[in-house]
Write a protein that holds these residues in place. Structure first.
Motif, PDB file in Angstrom:
ATOM      1  N   THR A  19     150.066-113.535  82.861  1.00 40.93           N
ATOM      2  CA  THR A  19     149.907-112.126  82.479  1.00 40.93           C
ATOM      3  C   THR A  19     149.439-111.999  81.034  1.00 40.93           C
ATOM      4  OG1 THR A  19     151.633-111.462  84.047  1.00 40.93           O
ATOM      5  CG2 THR A  19     151.108-109.922  82.274  1.00 40.93           C
ATOM      6  N   GLY A  68     143.987-107.397  86.384  1.00 44.66           N
ATOM      7  CA  GLY A  68     145.220-108.030  86.823  1.00 44.66           C
ATOM      8  C   GLY A  68     145.354-108.230  88.311  1.00 44.66           C
ATOM      9  N   LEU A  71     146.856-111.663  89.394  1.00 37.48           N
ATOM     10  CA  LEU A  71     148.185-112.080  88.957  1.00 37.48           C
ATOM     11  C   LEU A  71     149.153-112.157  90.144  1.00 37.48           C
ATOM     12  CD1 LEU A  71     148.433-109.937  85.691  1.00 37.48           C
ATOM     13  CD2 LEU A  71     148.004-112.401  85.872  1.00 37.48           C
TER      14      LEU A  71
END
Length: 491
Positions: A19, A68, A71
């Motif tokens: 992250t 993201g 992730l």
């Protein structure tokens, strides 16, 4: 380093998770002036896959990673290297600084990969398209399969597949004890597609594992993978923890051989630059098979059987085009299909791009595409689909030639003769026959020339067109420089 300091790039050293890593990539892009995703794609360059040259930073992939979507997975190392280099290029950094920064991010990627029990940096086809690598538990590598997806429309290559499955003819007894097979050939001829297809069909013969590693001899914006890092990648793929991997090349090679001892493992080493790059990666076990692809003839790789891949015969080329386009559509224009594959020089990559272009232009007939391809001045422009371009694949071979050899190659391609010998080149290039023959043989070794018979050479038509394009660009550049100098003198 914080992104608010405008004269310095973001520092990755203190990142501790995927992250944080992705957040740092976003800050790096902001530091670079937030170049558009389209500009990032151009600055990131390309890499070569089983399907041809593809962009390292496709806009959809880049957008997804920065938002993201991957992730808790890390972006793939190839993506990270291309992304960092693109940001620094957008900022106007020098090449040396770009290289240093890429190394910093690469080391952070490795550290996070090890600490999160990430597998090898080599990815399968779906993972390569996503630009991310799944986090998985390390352990034994037995049974691991890293092979990219096979092509559903793979066509022909029967003789080559029989050679790979059964070995050469009975009068070549050396293959019986050989565990290395090298497939070499020009850009776009289908080396990777052939080897991946064969590897999928040999999975049962090598139940202990099937590994795939691309060594990037011809990847835009990426340096060839050194044997040290290649061994680290393979060892991690096999489940060896980072703290168990020695630093020295010879020690890594010995550990790799020990891991594969008494195993039956198939390893594909794709896009190899030279024999020195691949020698330390070869297993010592007779039960293993290593398949190597290269645009160079690896004549100095001992104990390897070699197959030089040529373009397929016209019938197979037509079948490939028909399967890629759709058999029903191709069947209605059989004569035009023959014209298209002939104008593609029977080169599989060019044929696939032509079929993809037709699929994107449903109003076009095959005959209409053939007519466009007959314009030799624009043929290379026609052989492109999305972010895949034939010129990108050819450029990667041409650009690795020494400048003097590039000049000779351009001279050869401007000649009217289809069949060339050292005497013709010596006259054209104003050198002696021995020097001319040396250059011809060097071009032959990297498949920029083909040999029709002993001492006679020819150039593939699409390479000839590319060389002539380089001549036109060089002439235009020279004219622009001359005009600029004239303006300065008048001023």
């Amino acid at each position: 380093m914080d992104a608010h300091e405008p004269d310095m790039p973001v520092s990755p050293e203190h990142l501790s998770s995927a992250t944080e890593f992705v957040a740092a990539l976003n800050r790096l892009r902001l530091w670079a002036g937030k170049p558009s995703l389209r500009r990032m794609r151009v600055l990131g360059g390309q890499t070569t896959t089983a399907h041809g040259a593809v962009d390292l930073l496709p806009p959809s992939t880049t957008s997804g990673i920065l938002n993201g979507e991957g992730l808790p997975r890390l972006p793939r190392m190839e993506f990270v290297e291309g992304f960092v280099a693109a940001c620094l290029r957008a900022r106007g950094q020098a090449t040396a600084e770009i290289e240093r920064e890429v190394v910093r991010w690469r080391e952070t990627w490795r550290r996070l990969a090890a600490s999160t029990n990430l597998g090898a940096p080599a990815a399968g086809r779906k993972e390569a398209e996503d630009g991310v690598m799944a986090v998985g538990a390390l352990g034994t590598g037995i049974g691991r399969n890293d092979l990219p997806g096979d092509l559903a429309d793979f066509t022909g290559r029967g003789a080559e597949l029989r050679w790979l499955f059964s070995g050469p003819s009975a009068d070549d007894g050396a293959r019986a004890a050989t565990t290395v097979a090298v497939i070499d050939g020009m850009a776009g001829v289908g080396k990777t597609a052939l080897v991946v297809h064969a590897a999928h069909r040999m999975v049962e013969r090598y139940p202990d594992g099937q590994l795939f590693l691309r060594l990037h001899a011809h990847s835009a914006g990426a340096q060839p993978v050194g044997p040290e890092f290649a061994l680290e990648t393979l060892l991690r793929a096999w489940g060896v923890h980072g703290d168990q991997i020695p630093e020295e090349l010879e020690a890594r090679a010995a550990l790799w051989r020990a891991q594969l001892a008494n195993r039956r493992v198939l390893t594909v080493l794709d896009d190899v630059s030279n024999a020195a790059q691949v020698r330390p990666l070869l297993p010592g076990s007779a039960g293993c098979l290593t398949l190597v692809t290269s645009r160079r003839r690896l004549v100095d790789l001992d104990a390897a059987s070699t197959l030089s891949l040529d373009v397929p015969p016209p019938g197979d080329a037509i079948a490939l085009f028909a399967r890629a386009l759709g058999n029903d559509r191709a069947a209605h224009e059989f004569v035009a299909v023959g014209d298209v594959v002939r104008l593609c020089g029977y080169l599989p990559l060019a044929i696939r791009l032509a079929a993809a272009r037709l699929q994107a232009r449903r109003a076009w007939s095959v005959a209409y595409l053939a007519e466009r391809l007959r314009n030799s001045g624009r043929r290379l422009d026609e052989l492109a689909a999305g972010d895949r371009r034939l010129t990108a694949a050819l450029a990667l071979s041409y650009e690795q030639l020494a400048p003097a050899v590039q000049r000779v190659f351009r001279l050869l391609c401007m000649l009217a003769e289809d069949d060339i010998d050292a005497r013709v080149l010596a006259t054209t290039a104003h050198c002696d026959i021995a020097e001319a023959e040396q250059v011809l043989e060097a071009l032959l070794d990297v498949h920029m020339l083909q040999q029709s018979s002993a001492g006679r050479y020819r150039v593939h038509e699409l390479l000839r067109l590319y060389a002539r394009l380089m001549v036109r660009e060089a002439e235009a550049e020279a004219e622009a420089e001359a005009e600029a100098e004239a303006c300065l003198r008048r001023g």
